[in-house]
Design an enzyme around this catalytic site. Structure first.
Site, mmCIF file in Angstrom:
data_model
loop_
_atom_site.group_PDB
_atom_site.id
_atom_site.type_symbol
_atom_site.label_atom_id
_atom_site.label_comp_id
_atom_site.label_asym_id
_atom_site.label_seq_id
_atom_site.Cartn_x
_atom_site.Cartn_y
_atom_site.Cartn_z
ATOM 1 N N SER A 236 0.959 -1.272 -0.009
ATOM 2 C CA SER A 236 0.051 -0.019 -0.140
ATOM 3 C C SER A 236 0.879 1.382 -0.060
ATOM 4 O O SER A 236 2.363 1.165 0.250
ATOM 5 C CB SER A 236 -0.924 0.041 1.162
ATOM 6 O OG SER A 236 -0.247 0.276 2.406
ATOM 7 N N LYS A 237 0.280 2.405 -0.067
ATOM 8 C CA LYS A 237 0.986 3.739 -0.245
ATOM 9 C C LYS A 237 2.023 3.913 0.928
ATOM 10 O O LYS A 237 2.741 4.408 0.803
ATOM 11 C CB LYS A 237 -0.081 4.780 0.076
ATOM 12 C CG LYS A 237 -0.743 5.076 -1.342
ATOM 13 C CD LYS A 237 -1.202 6.591 -1.738
ATOM 14 C CE LYS A 237 -1.997 6.563 -3.068
ATOM 15 N NZ LYS A 237 -1.764 6.165 -4.073
ATOM 16 N N ARG A 238 1.505 3.256 2.044
ATOM 17 C CA ARG A 238 2.542 3.241 3.385
ATOM 18 C C ARG A 238 3.932 2.675 2.870
ATOM 19 O O ARG A 238 4.980 3.321 3.572
ATOM 20 C CB ARG A 238 2.035 2.298 4.407
ATOM 21 C CG ARG A 238 0.805 3.016 5.196
ATOM 22 C CD ARG A 238 0.439 1.862 6.385
ATOM 23 N NE ARG A 238 0.051 0.673 5.841
ATOM 24 C CZ ARG A 238 0.860 -0.502 6.148
ATOM 25 N NH1 ARG A 238 1.752 -0.355 6.836
ATOM 26 N NH2 ARG A 238 0.242 -1.635 5.644
ATOM 27 N N HIS A 239 4.015 1.915 1.966
ATOM 28 C CA HIS A 239 5.351 1.168 1.864
ATOM 29 C C HIS A 239 6.166 2.263 0.681
ATOM 30 O O HIS A 239 7.376 1.987 0.642
ATOM 31 C CB HIS A 239 5.148 0.101 0.961
ATOM 32 C CG HIS A 239 4.338 -1.108 1.965
ATOM 33 N ND1 HIS A 239 3.091 -1.637 1.963
ATOM 34 C CD2 HIS A 239 4.914 -1.601 3.084
ATOM 35 C CE1 HIS A 239 2.728 -2.459 2.839
ATOM 36 N NE2 HIS A 239 4.053 -2.407 3.837
ATOM 37 N N GLY A 240 5.426 3.160 0.067
ATOM 38 C CA GLY A 240 6.044 3.799 -0.940
ATOM 39 C C GLY A 240 5.383 3.982 -2.109
ATOM 40 O O GLY A 240 4.058 3.934 -2.170
#
Ligand code: GLU
Length: 497
Positions: free
Chosen positions: A255-259
């Site tokens: 998800s966006k949390r990872h990049g």
């Protein structure tokens, strides 16, 4: 037996950007189609009116174009099975629904969303299954008439079997089996007349003669529902294959949390389409060759096989993507490398100054080509390349402060640079381009005069002229910069300019 033609599809819902998961699904379908000389179909699943936007649709088409995943049928490539936008196919869903009504395989359901929610909550509170409880399944004609008289609009549910199992042999995961008792009667057509995803997908896959449905494993639970719809319609289902989930480095769904997660973000980061395809291909598929990871698009097409798609989750590794991107950059022919760097240089307003005496003269194209040749394999990252070549284009190039402290900190070092600058000035005729060998001879003579180790002159010279501790081979770099610029930089570093 006549082999059926391979027809596969990518069916995005235009509710956001193209995510790497979607891109990977598109890629595997495309690779399979190209490998099998089949057809790759693009269908836009835009029946969710509230969430679909034209903007998202445009972004998805652009991302597929960027990746070079060309479709044989779809928006802009009308084939025999169009239209390819679900919002333009509503009459087809209605027609199939009418046939299902006639055969009694669907029934009207008058429950409102509020009633369904309340009953679902109650079931969960009691520890029961939260699915539809079948309340409208056996209504009599008069009961239906009464509910309609209340002004309730009907949705249409599939009359699904309550016993037995629905099973298929998944192309990726092998045999899958679902208990029918747990599937509950799904809505095929909503009260507003719009089809649900499962119904529209089945009608379209059937009418578009799709042979294989390859999609993310988040759709596994839809497959038994779709198989029941095929059965109700009396149609043969396609084969199904569910691609493994893509996880972030922490083992959670990417998800966006990872990049970065959208194709567009990777494009902005300077990831080449072929590198992204190469990396995505390895996320869940393996070519079966130990240690080999760099593949050109045509090699992927040639080697791709569904047999080598893994069923276990794949983990997204940003560093590996960078590595693969670097390898693709290194393999590009010179013109392609130059074409990648040119717009970035222009953005900075960096040009070749016609006054410089370099082997390229005032020819900006030739100069860039020579610069990139000098950089060689050090050019493997589009985000870094401008910093790496800055000193070829501007006096305002980045300077490594630690290198300056080490190599230019001492008075002796600066004095050596002053001597080199003087000797170069003496050797420069002020008209012609000094070749690499000419710079090298002056440097060797200076080392001899000073009676020091060569490195005690060369290292400070490199830092003075390039701002970096490591660069391409120094003498060809000096030739490319031209004597006037080299002399000016040496004097400046020596504290004279
Ligand atoms: N529109 C669905 C999605 O974007 C496609 C599912 C399918 O491939 O059947 O997830």
């Amino acid at each position: 037996m006549i082999a059926t033609a391979v027809r596969v599809r990518f069916a995005p819902s235009p509710t956001g950007y193209l995510h790497v998961g979607g891109a990977r699904t598109a890629l595997f379908n495309w690779l399979y189609a190209r490998n099998q000389r089949g057809r790759f179909i693009l269908r836009i699943e835009d029946t969710d009116q509230a969430r679909s936007t034209e903007e998202a649709c445009g972004a998805i088409l652009r991302a597929l174009e960027f990746l070079g995943l060309d479709w044989d049928e779809g928006p802009g490539a009308e084939g025999d099975h169009g239209p390819y936008l679900q919002s333009q196919r509503l009459p087809r869903y209605r027609q199939t629904l009418e046939a299902l009504k006639a055969s009694g395989r669907v029934y009207p359901c008058y429950c409102t969303p509020e009633e369904l929610d309340a009953r679902r909550e109650l079931a969960v509170a009691r520890g029961q299954m939260p699915g539809y409880d079948g309340r409208c399944r056996e209504l009599s004609v008069s009961q239906r008439a009464r509910l309609e008289a209340e002004g309730r609009a009907a949705s249409w549910r599939l009359r699904a079997p309550t016993e037995g199992v629905t099973a298929w042999t998944d192309l990726v995961c092998g045999r899958r089996e679902f208990q029918n008792a747990l599937l509950s009667d799904r809505v095929l057509s909503r009260a507003d007349g719009f089809p649900t995803y499962n119904f529209a997908a089945v009608v379209d896959d059937h009418e578009m003669a799709i042979s294989h449905v390859l999609r993310g494993d988040d759709h596994v639970s839809n497959t038994p529902v779709q198989l029941l719809i095929y059965d109700a319609c009396g149609w043969l289902p396609p084969k199904f294959g569910h691609l493994p989930m893509i996880l972030g480095p922490d083992g959670k769904r990417l998800s966006k949390r990872h990049g970065a997660t959208s194709v567009e973000e990777f494009e902005t980061m300077g990831i080449l389409p072929d590198a992204l395809l190469n990396y995505l291909a390895l996320l869940g598929w393996s070519p079966g060759v130990e240690g080999e990871e760099i593949y050109a698009r045509e090699q992927l097409v040639r080697k791709f096989s569904l047999k080598r798609v893994a069923s276990s989750p794949a983990s997204f590794d940003y560093r590996k993507l960078d590595f693969i991107n670097g390898e693709h950059i290194k393999r590009l022919p010179p013109q392609r490398r130059a074409a990648l760097v040119r717009p970035r240089l222009q953005e900075r307003g960096w040009q070749v100054d016609v006054a410089w005496r370099t082997p390229a003269g005032a020819d900006a194209e030739l100069y860039l080509d020579l610069v990139l040749r000098a950089l060689g394999n050090r050019f493997n990252d589009l985000r870094r390349v401008l910093d790496q070549v800055a000193y070829f284009f501007t006096e305002d190039y980045p300077v490594d402060a630690a290198a300056v402290a080490t190599d230019l900190g001492a008075d002796e070092a600066r004095a050596r640079l002053a001597r080199l600058a003087d000797n170069l000035t003496a050797a420069d005729d002020g008209v012609s381009v000094m070749p690499a060998a000419g710079f090298e001879k002056v440097a060797r003579d200076t080392v001899a005069q000073l009676d020091v180790e060569a490195s005690l002159l060369i290292h400070p010279c490199r830092v003075a002229v390039t701002g970096q501790l490591a660069s391409a081979r120094i003498f060809p770099v000096l030739e490319l910069l031209g004597a006037p610029r080299v002399i000016a930089r040496l004097r400046r570093a020596a504290g004279l300019g």
